[in-house]
Design a protein around this motif. Structure first.
Motif, PDB file in Angstrom:
ATOM      1  N   PRO A   1       1.269   3.629   4.526  1.00 43.37           N
ATOM      2  CA  PRO A   1       1.673   2.609   5.504  1.00 43.37           C
ATOM      3  C   PRO A   1       0.640   2.396   6.601  1.00 43.37           C
ATOM      4  O   PRO A   1       0.617   1.343   7.237  1.00 43.37           O
ATOM      5  CB  PRO A   1       2.995   3.151   6.066  1.00 43.37           C
ATOM      6  CG  PRO A   1       2.998   4.606   5.735  1.00 43.37           C
ATOM      7  CD  PRO A   1       2.219   4.758   4.472  1.00 43.37           C
ATOM      8  N   ALA A   2      -0.231   3.391   6.817  1.00 41.43           N
ATOM      9  CA  ALA A   2      -1.264   3.232   7.844  1.00 41.43           C
ATOM     10  C   ALA A   2      -2.242   2.123   7.462  1.00 41.43           C
ATOM     11  O   ALA A   2      -2.778   1.424   8.328  1.00 41.43           O
ATOM     12  CB  ALA A   2      -2.010   4.553   8.036  1.00 41.43           C
ATOM     13  N   VAL A   3      -2.465   1.957   6.149  1.00 39.29           N
ATOM     14  CA  VAL A   3      -3.341   0.881   5.684  1.00 39.29           C
ATOM     15  C   VAL A   3      -2.672  -0.464   5.930  1.00 39.29           C
ATOM     16  O   VAL A   3      -3.289  -1.412   6.415  1.00 39.29           O
ATOM     17  CB  VAL A   3      -3.674   1.059   4.186  1.00 39.29           C
ATOM     18  CG1 VAL A   3      -4.498  -0.121   3.674  1.00 39.29           C
ATOM     19  CG2 VAL A   3      -4.420   2.362   3.961  1.00 39.29           C
ATOM     20  N   THR A   4      -1.381  -0.537   5.616  1.00 44.47           N
ATOM     21  CA  THR A   4      -0.641  -1.777   5.848  1.00 44.47           C
ATOM     22  C   THR A   4      -0.626  -2.134   7.330  1.00 44.47           C
ATOM     23  O   THR A   4      -0.714  -3.308   7.705  1.00 44.47           O
ATOM     24  CB  THR A   4       0.803  -1.636   5.330  1.00 44.47           C
ATOM     25  OG1 THR A   4       0.771  -1.279   3.950  1.00 44.47           O
ATOM     26  CG2 THR A   4       1.579  -2.927   5.498  1.00 44.47           C
TER      27      THR A   4
ATOM     28  N   ALA B   1      -7.726   5.644 -13.372  1.00 43.85           N
ATOM     29  CA  ALA B   1      -6.816   4.646 -12.803  1.00 43.85           C
ATOM     30  C   ALA B   1      -6.072   5.213 -11.597  1.00 43.85           C
ATOM     31  O   ALA B   1      -5.893   4.528 -10.576  1.00 43.85           O
ATOM     32  CB  ALA B   1      -5.823   4.172 -13.861  1.00 43.85           C
ATOM     33  N   ASP B   2      -5.631   6.475 -11.692  1.00 43.88           N
ATOM     34  CA  ASP B   2      -4.929   7.112 -10.572  1.00 43.88           C
ATOM     35  C   ASP B   2      -5.856   7.277  -9.368  1.00 43.88           C
ATOM     36  O   ASP B   2      -5.448   7.063  -8.218  1.00 43.88           O
ATOM     37  CB  ASP B   2      -4.377   8.474 -10.998  1.00 43.88           C
ATOM     38  CG  ASP B   2      -3.176   8.355 -11.927  1.00 43.88           C
ATOM     39  OD1 ASP B   2      -2.568   7.263 -11.959  1.00 43.88           O
ATOM     40  OD2 ASP B   2      -2.853   9.340 -12.614  1.00 43.88           O
ATOM     41  N   GLU B   3      -7.112   7.644  -9.625  1.00 42.62           N
ATOM     42  CA  GLU B   3      -8.074   7.784  -8.530  1.00 42.62           C
ATOM     43  C   GLU B   3      -8.336   6.435  -7.868  1.00 42.62           C
ATOM     44  O   GLU B   3      -8.430   6.344  -6.639  1.00 42.62           O
ATOM     45  CB  GLU B   3      -9.381   8.376  -9.064  1.00 42.62           C
ATOM     46  CG  GLU B   3      -9.281   9.847  -9.447  1.00 42.62           C
ATOM     47  CD  GLU B   3     -10.568  10.368 -10.064  1.00 42.62           C
ATOM     48  OE1 GLU B   3     -11.500   9.548 -10.284  1.00 42.62           O
ATOM     49  OE2 GLU B   3     -10.658  11.583 -10.334  1.00 42.62           O
ATOM     50  N   ARG B   4      -8.424   5.401  -8.679  1.00 40.98           N
ATOM     51  CA  ARG B   4      -8.647   4.055  -8.142  1.00 40.98           C
ATOM     52  C   ARG B   4      -7.488   3.614  -7.252  1.00 40.98           C
ATOM     53  O   ARG B   4      -7.689   3.031  -6.185  1.00 40.98           O
ATOM     54  CB  ARG B   4      -8.817   3.078  -9.307  1.00 40.98           C
ATOM     55  CG  ARG B   4      -8.974   1.612  -8.906  1.00 40.98           C
ATOM     56  CD  ARG B   4      -8.659   0.713 -10.092  1.00 40.98           C
ATOM     57  NE  ARG B   4      -7.274   0.875 -10.530  1.00 40.98           N
ATOM     58  CZ  ARG B   4      -6.809   0.454 -11.706  1.00 40.98           C
ATOM     59  NH1 ARG B   4      -7.617  -0.131 -12.568  1.00 40.98           N
ATOM     60  NH2 ARG B   4      -5.533   0.635 -12.026  1.00 40.98           N
ATOM     61  N   ASP B   5      -6.250   3.898  -7.697  1.00 43.79           N
ATOM     62  CA  ASP B   5      -5.062   3.437  -6.976  1.00 43.79           C
ATOM     63  C   ASP B   5      -4.585   4.418  -5.910  1.00 43.79           C
ATOM     64  O   ASP B   5      -3.633   4.124  -5.182  1.00 43.79           O
ATOM     65  CB  ASP B   5      -3.915   3.190  -7.968  1.00 43.79           C
ATOM     66  CG  ASP B   5      -4.256   2.119  -8.999  1.00 43.79           C
ATOM     67  OD1 ASP B   5      -5.142   1.291  -8.712  1.00 43.79           O
ATOM     68  OD2 ASP B   5      -3.643   2.126 -10.082  1.00 43.79           O
ATOM     69  N   GLY B   6      -5.213   5.591  -5.841  1.00 43.66           N
ATOM     70  CA  GLY B   6      -4.760   6.599  -4.883  1.00 43.66           C
ATOM     71  C   GLY B   6      -3.412   7.179  -5.242  1.00 43.66           C
ATOM     72  O   GLY B   6      -2.615   7.520  -4.362  1.00 43.66           O
ATOM     73  N   THR B   7      -3.134   7.314  -6.557  1.00 44.35           N
ATOM     74  CA  THR B   7      -1.813   7.782  -7.000  1.00 44.35           C
ATOM     75  C   THR B   7      -1.909   9.054  -7.842  1.00 44.35           C
ATOM     76  O   THR B   7      -1.030   9.319  -8.660  1.00 44.35           O
ATOM     77  CB  THR B   7      -1.108   6.684  -7.824  1.00 44.35           C
ATOM     78  OG1 THR B   7      -1.946   6.326  -8.944  1.00 44.35           O
ATOM     79  CG2 THR B   7      -0.844   5.456  -6.986  1.00 44.35           C
ATOM     80  N   THR B   8      -2.965   9.823  -7.662  1.00 46.51           N
ATOM     81  CA  THR B   8      -3.114  11.056  -8.442  1.00 46.51           C
ATOM     82  C   THR B   8      -1.964  12.017  -8.131  1.00 46.51           C
ATOM     83  O   THR B   8      -1.760  12.398  -6.972  1.00 46.51           O
ATOM     84  CB  THR B   8      -4.448  11.745  -8.124  1.00 46.51           C
ATOM     85  OG1 THR B   8      -5.511  10.830  -8.402  1.00 46.51           O
ATOM     86  CG2 THR B   8      -4.618  13.004  -8.964  1.00 46.51           C
TER      87      THR B   8
ATOM     88  N   GLN C   1       0.837  -1.191   0.000  1.00 44.83           N
ATOM     89  CA  GLN C   1       0.000   0.000   0.000  1.00 44.83           C
ATOM     90  C   GLN C   1       0.877   1.247   0.000  1.00 44.83           C
ATOM     91  O   GLN C   1       1.951   1.270   0.608  1.00 44.83           O
ATOM     92  CB  GLN C   1      -0.897   0.017   1.248  1.00 44.83           C
ATOM     93  CG  GLN C   1      -1.808  -1.190   1.383  1.00 44.83           C
ATOM     94  CD  GLN C   1      -2.914  -1.190   0.363  1.00 44.83           C
ATOM     95  OE1 GLN C   1      -3.423  -0.136  -0.010  1.00 44.83           O
ATOM     96  NE2 GLN C   1      -3.291  -2.369  -0.106  1.00 44.83           N
ATOM     97  N   LEU C   2       0.408   2.278  -0.692  1.00 45.07           N
ATOM     98  CA  LEU C   2       1.145   3.541  -0.671  1.00 45.07           C
ATOM     99  C   LEU C   2       1.083   4.175   0.717  1.00 45.07           C
ATOM    100  O   LEU C   2       2.017   4.835   1.154  1.00 45.07           O
ATOM    101  CB  LEU C   2       0.566   4.497  -1.720  1.00 45.07           C
ATOM    102  CG  LEU C   2       0.819   4.102  -3.182  1.00 45.07           C
ATOM    103  CD1 LEU C   2       0.061   5.030  -4.110  1.00 45.07           C
ATOM    104  CD2 LEU C   2       2.305   4.164  -3.493  1.00 45.07           C
TER     105      LEU C   2
END
Length: 576
Positions: A6-9, A283-290, A3-4
Motif C-alpha cells: 500500500p505504500a506504493v499506492t 514471475a514471482d520476483e517480477r511481481d514481488g509475490t515470492t 499494488q501489494l
C-alpha cells in the motif's frame, strides 16, 4: 493502483470529488442535489469548485460556456458537463430508462484539435492479428497531451481521408482519449505525395496480410509464428475445447512469452518441470509475490509436474480439436469437425486448395481462402511440422469421405475461377464434356462453343487460361483434386449408424461431460445441435435442464435420460 504494497499506492497522485451519496444512516439529506453537495463540503469531503446551479436553457448554456472557457486551465481533463435536475423529488418522479437517469444528461465539448504533419504511416498488428494503420506525427500538443501517433482505424478510413505521408492533418483526441486523424488540409499537401497502400506482408513476422471478403479489417495470416499474436495463439491452443492443457492459464502464458521461453505452441512440448519452476520464480520476483516458503528454500513442484503431464496427455488428441487449436481465421469447432469428417486426415487438409475446400458443407469462398492461406504460410507449416515431430497423434484419422466423389469435378474448378460470363450451366456442360483440365485446354475455344458454351464465355475462358498465373493456379488445384479423388474409398462407405439424426443435450450429466457425449454421438454420424426444433430426433436431459427441455415437450420431441444416452452409445460400442 493495484499494488501489494500500500505504500506504493500511497505515492500515486490520486484524488476525487464527491458528487453523490450512496447511503446515509441516522440522518437526513437536504431536498436538493446542490444543497447535498454543500453539506458534503461542510463535512470535509472534496467537492468540485466548478459545481453550480442554473435555470432554464439559457442558464445551462451560460454554465456550459463558463466551464468551457476554463477547460484548458483545469488541473484535470474533462470532455463535457452534466446537467442534473436539482430537486430529488423530481428526480424520483422522472425515474430511469434502463440504467440511465431521465433527470440527467451530458453535454459534450467538441474534441480538441491541432494541426501537424504525417511523417509515416505504419501498421500495428493486434493480439488477434488485426492490422491497423497508424500515423506517425510531428509531435503536437492536443488538450495538454503531446501526440506523436494517431490511429487511422483501417484501410478504408485511410482511403476516405486520402491521408498520405507528408500531408498536413488535423488531429483530435476522440472522446478526449484516443488521438485520431480527423481530416487532411489539402491546400498544404506537398508535391509528389502518393496514395497509401496496405503492405502485403506483416511487419512483425513477414506473413501475408489478407483481407476478409466484405470486411474493413486486414489481418496477418501468420497466427502461429507472429510475435504480436503469440499470447493469444498459445492461450487458444491450450484451451479446453482445443488441446485441453489443464493448468496452462493466462498468467503462465504471459510469463512464458515475456521470458522468451515459448515462441510457438510447439515449444510447449519441450518444457520441463525445471523450466516451469524457473518461470514461476522469475514471475514471482517480477511481481514481488515470492512466497515465504520459497524464500526459505521450500519449492513446491507438484503443480509443475501436473502441467508437464497435461502437456504430454494433450499429444493424444483428435483431428478436429487440433485444427480448432491452430487458431485459423473463421475455423470454429463446427468447421474443424467438417474438415476432419470430409477430408479424413491432417495431410489432406493441409494440401487441399481453396477451390476444392469450398465444396465442403458450410465452407464458402472466404473460409476456404482462409484455410488455404494459413497452410500456405511457411511459418505456420513449420510449426505444424514441429507439433507432429513432438509426438501429437490423432486416433480418428481416416480416408476422405466417399461422398466427395459426387461433389468434385472439372466444373468445380471452373466455378472457382469466376470467369466473366461463364456461369454454372456452362461449367457443368464443360465438366461433362471433358474428363480433365488438360482435355479442356487441348480442345480449345472453338470446340467449347460447339459444345454449347456461349461465345463471350468461351472467349473469356480462353483469355483466362492464356494467363500463365491463372493457368498454373488452376493446374495446382486440378492436381490436388485428382489426388483427393484417388484417395477416396473404392466403394461408398456404409452410412454411420446415427447419420441423419439430430440430438440436443441439455442440463448436467453425472457420468459424461457434454463435450465427451457430443464427440461420441458425432463419431456415430449424429448431429448435435444447440437448440430444439421440429427436426430434432431427441433430447438428452440431465439435471437442471431448462428451456430446451420445455421446448422439446412443447414440440412433442422425445426426451431421454443420461442412462438412455449411455445405452445408445453402448449399442454401437462407444459407451464410456
Amino acid at each position: 493502483l493495484r499494488q501489494l504494497d500500500p505504500a506504493v499506492t500511497a505515492k500515486r497522485p490520486l484524488a476525487f470529488f464527491a458528487y453523490a451519496v450512496g447511503r446515509i444512516d441516522d440522518g437526513d439529506l437536504p431536498d436538493t442535489h446542490s444543497a447535498t453537495l454543500r453539506k458534503l463540503r461542510e463535512w470535509g469531503f472534496p467537492v468540485s469548485p466548478e459545481v453550480g446551479t442554473a435555470k432554464g436553457f439559457d442558464g445551462l448554456i451560460a454554465y456550459f460556456r463558463k466551464v468551457g472557457a476554463k477547460r484548458d486551465s483545469l488541473p484535470y481533463d474533462i470532455d463535457g458537463v452534466v446537467y442534473k435536475l436539482d430537486d430529488y423529488e423530481g428526480q424520483e418522479e422522472m425515474g430511469f430508462v434502463s440504467r440511465a437517469p431521465r433527470w440527467a444528461i451530458a453535454h459534450k465539448y467538441p474534441a480538441q484539435e491541432q494541426m501537424t504533419t504525417v511523417e509515416a504511416i505504419e501498421i500495428q498488428i493486434g493480439r488477434t492479428g488485426a492490422a491497423t494503420p497508424v500515423a506517425r506525427l510531428t509531435p503536437v500538443s492536443v488538450g495538454g497531451v503531446t501526440v506523436t501517433n494517431a490511429t487511422l482505424h483501417n484501410a478504408d478510413q485511410v482511403a476516405r481521408l486520402d491521408v498520405r505521408v507528408g500531408d498536413t492533418v488535423i488531429v483530435r483526441r476522440a472522446g478526449d482519449v484516443i488521438p485520431e486523424v480527423a481530416r487532411v488540409v489539402d491546400e498544404h499537401r506537398p508535391a509528389g505525395t502518393v496514395p497509401w497502400q496496405m503492405p502485403s506482408a506483416c511487419p512483425v513476422c513477414g506473413s501475408e496480410i489478407i483481407r476478409e471478403e466484405g470486411a474493413a479489417a486486414y489481418r496477418c495470416s501468420g497466427g502461429l509464428v507472429c510475435a504480436a499474436q503469440r499470447k493469444e495463439a498459445l492461450i487458444h491452443f491450450a484451451s479446453r475445447r482445443a488441446m485441453d492443457i489443464d493448468g496452462l492459464g493466462d498468467r503462465f502464458v504471459d510469463a512464458l512469452v515475456e521470458f522468451d521461453m515459448v515462441k510457438t505452441p510447439a515449444d510447449l512440448y519441450g518444457l520441463t518441470v525445471e523450466r516451469f519452476i524457473d518461470m514461476k520464480r522469475r514471475a514471482d520476483e517480477r511481481d514481488g509475490t515470492t512466497p515465504e516458503t520459497v524464500k526459505q528454500g521450500k519449492v513446491a513442484t507438484k503443480w509443475a509436474e501436473n502441467l508437464v503431464d497435461a502437456i504430454e496427455a494433450s499429444k493424444h488428441s483428435t483431428l478436429p480439436r487440433f485444427l480448432f487449436g491452430l487458431g485459423i481465421m473463421h475455423i470454429g469447432e463446427s468447421t474443424a469437425k467438417t474438415l476432419a469428417t470430409w477430408l479424413g486426415s491432417l495431410a489432406m487438409v493441409r494440401r487441399t486448395p481453396a477451390p476444392v475446400l469450398r465444396v465442403l458443407p458450410d465452407i464458402g469462398d472466404e473460409v476456404a481462402t482462409s484455410i488455404a492461406a494459413f497452410f500456405g504460410q511457411e511459418g505456420n507449416e513449420a510449426v505444424v511440422d514441429a507439433l507432429l515431430a513432438a509426438g501429437i497423434r490423432f486416433a480418428d484419422e481416416s480416408a476422405p469421405s466417399a461422398k466427395l466423389r459426387d461433389k468434385l469435378g472439372l466444373d468445380v474448378l471452373l466455378d472457382s475461377a469466376k470467369v466473366s460470363k461463364l456461369g454454372p450451366k456452362s461449367t457443368a456442360l464443360l465438366g461433362k464434356q471433358y474428363a480433365s483440365l488438360e482435355a479442356l485446354i487441348v480442345a480449345g475455344e472453338h470446340q467449347w462453343i460447339i459444345a454449347g458454351v456461349p461465345q463471350a464465355a468461351a472467349s473469356n475462358l480462353s483469355a483466362y487460361l492464356a494467363d500463365p498465373g491463372h493457368a498454373a493456379d488452376l493446374a495446382r488445384s486440378d492436381w490436388a483434386m485428382r489426388a483427393l479423388l484417388d484417395a477416396l474409398p473404392a466403394r461408398s462407405a456404409a452410412a454411420l449408424p446415427l447419420e441423419g439424426h439430430t440430438y440436443v443435450i441439455t442440463g448436467t450429466m453425472e457420468t459424461l461431460k457434454r463435450d465427451d457425449a457430443t464427440e461420441r454421438l458425432e463419431a456415430l454420424g449424429a448431429k448435435v445441435a444447440g437448440s430444439v426444433s421440429k427436426k430434432t430426433t431427441g433430447v438428452f436431459a440431465g439435471e437442471a435442464a431448462g428451456s430446451k427441455l420445455d421446448k422439446a415437450n412443447e414440440l412433442g420431441i422425445p426426451v431421454h435420460t443420461e442412462a438412455d444416452l449411455i445405452a445408445l452409445l453402448g449399442e454401437h460400442g462407444v459407451a464410456p
